[in-house]
Design a protein around this motif. Structure first.
Motif: not given
Length: 83
Positions: A38-66
Motif C-alpha cells: 500500500l503506497i501513498f503520495r507524500l505532500p512534498d512529492e509532485q503529482e506528475d511524478d506520482w502519476n508517471q511512477l504509477l503508469e510505469e508500475i502498471a506496465e509490468n506484467d502480473n501487476v494490478t493497481l487498486a
C-alpha cells in the motif's frame, strides 16, 4: 567539472527519490510475503511524478493497481511459475 558540480550531479532528483521510497516499500519482507503493498503520495512529492511512477508500475506484467478512496494505491502482483 568542479567538485560542487560533480556532487550535485550525483544527488537523486525528486522522481528518483520517489522511486527509491516506493521500491523500499515493495521490497520489504512483509510486502514480498503478501505480494502486496500500500503506497501513498507524500505532500512534498509532485503529482506528475506520482502519476508517471504509477503508469510505469502498471506496465509490468502480473501487476494490478487498486486506487483507494483515501488516496492510497494498493499494488498486487503475482510471481509466474518457472517452466
Amino acid at each position: 567539472m568542479s567538485k560542487h558540480a560533480a556532487s550535485a550531479a550525483e544527488l537523486p532528483g525528486a522522481y528518483e527519490r520517489l522511486g527509491i521510497r516506493i521500491q523500499k516499500i515493495i521490497n520489504s519482507p512483509t510486502a514480498q510475503k503478501s505480494r502486496a503493498a500500500l503506497i501513498f503520495r507524500l505532500p512534498d512529492e509532485q503529482e506528475d511524478d506520482w502519476n508517471q511512477l504509477l503508469e510505469e508500475i502498471a506496465e509490468n506484467d502480473n501487476v494490478t493497481l487498486a486506487y483507494r478512496d483515501d488516496g492510497g494505491v494498493q499494488i498486487f502482483w503475482t510471481v509466474p511459475k518457472e517452466d
